[in-house]
Write a protein that holds these residues in place. Structure first.
Motif, short mmCIF file in Angstrom:
data_model
loop_
_atom_site.label_atom_id
_atom_site.label_comp_id
_atom_site.label_asym_id
_atom_site.label_seq_id
_atom_site.Cartn_x
_atom_site.Cartn_y
_atom_site.Cartn_z
N MET A 1 -38.74 -38.74 52.21
CA MET A 1 -37.81 -38.27 51.21
C MET A 1 -38.54 -37.42 50.19
O MET A 1 -39.72 -37.61 49.94
N THR A 2 -37.84 -36.52 49.59
CA THR A 2 -38.40 -35.68 48.56
C THR A 2 -38.53 -36.47 47.28
O THR A 2 -37.59 -37.13 46.86
N ASP A 3 -39.68 -36.41 46.66
CA ASP A 3 -39.88 -37.11 45.40
C ASP A 3 -39.86 -36.09 44.28
O ASP A 3 -40.86 -35.42 44.03
N ARG A 74 -38.15 -44.32 42.02
CA ARG A 74 -38.39 -43.56 43.26
C ARG A 74 -37.74 -44.25 44.45
O ARG A 74 -37.20 -43.58 45.34
N GLN A 75 -37.76 -45.57 44.49
CA GLN A 75 -37.09 -46.29 45.57
C GLN A 75 -35.58 -46.00 45.53
O GLN A 75 -34.96 -45.76 46.57
N GLN A 77 -34.16 -43.35 44.21
CA GLN A 77 -33.99 -41.95 44.58
C GLN A 77 -33.99 -41.79 46.09
O GLN A 77 -33.14 -41.08 46.65
N ASP A 78 -34.90 -42.45 46.76
CA ASP A 78 -34.95 -42.37 48.22
C ASP A 78 -33.64 -42.84 48.84
O ASP A 78 -33.11 -42.21 49.77
N LYS A 79 -33.09 -43.93 48.34
CA LYS A 79 -31.81 -44.44 48.86
C LYS A 79 -30.68 -43.45 48.62
O LYS A 79 -29.86 -43.21 49.51
N ALA A 82 -31.10 -40.25 50.79
CA ALA A 82 -30.79 -40.56 52.19
C ALA A 82 -29.29 -40.70 52.41
O ALA A 82 -28.78 -40.40 53.49
#
Length: 190
Positions: A1-3, A74-75, A77-79, A82
């Protein structure tokens, strides 16, 4: 995923210039109660999965994700990315950086940060097991289990001990955080 991240000074400027920007604090309700950025909503990371579809559907405008140091944001954001919600950024350094820069904070009941609680419990357990092993050598195995758990936590960027500590009465807010209100505020901007 883009951070994708954003600096604290940029968040302060963005909040002042773009009324569609919403700060989403993904820390536990107790952490949020202890201190939070004025106007931020609380949507704890552990509740995001249960409401993921609604968050993605209702979110309008940019979401700035905030936690204590940046890891949980960040976790989250990834969710969200996605699930199809691309306009999210993580505030670099989280509340630690926000407060270090003297930015405004709403203060409530002071508590130890969850990371500090984990260090206390893990360190105390290791120390106690090593001391107990002087009388009963197999007790040192407890220190090994804690070490393995901390290693696993670092590799997976999760923390079972931290999640267990959030359930203690000390870590419960005095006033319940209304998740439905947070979700409604999230959707009211769209």
């Amino acid at each position: 995923m883009t951070d994708r991240t954003i600096a604290v000074h940029s968040v302060r400027s963005l909040v002042e210039t773009d009324p569609d920007t919403l700060l989403v604090d993904v820390r536990t309700p107790a952490e949020y109660e202890g201190s939070h950025i004025p106007g931020a909503i609380n949507l704890p990371l552990q509740r995001v999965d249960a409401h993921l579809e609604r968050i993605v559907t209702d979110a309008g405008g940019r979401l700035v994700l905030v936690c204590q140091s940046g890891h949980r944001a960040r976790q989250c954001q990834d969710k969200l990315v996605a699930a199809g919600l691309a306009d999210t950024v993580v505030m670099e350094g989280g509340m630690n950086a926000w407060e270090a820069q003297g930015a405004p904070v709403v203060r409530g009941r002071a508590r130890w940060a969850l990371e500090r609680q984990v260090r206390l419990v893990a360190g105390s357990t290791v120390l106690a097991s090593v001391l107990a092993s002087l009388l009963w050598p197999p007790a040192v195995a407890v220190a090994g289990v804690i070490g393995a758990g901390l290693t696993f936590a670092a590799v997976t960027d999760t923390c079972a001990m931290g999640m267990a500590l959030t359930r203690l009465p000390y870590n419960r807010p005095r006033n319940r955080i209304d998740i439905e209100d947070s979700l409604t505020r999230l959707g009211a901007r769209g």
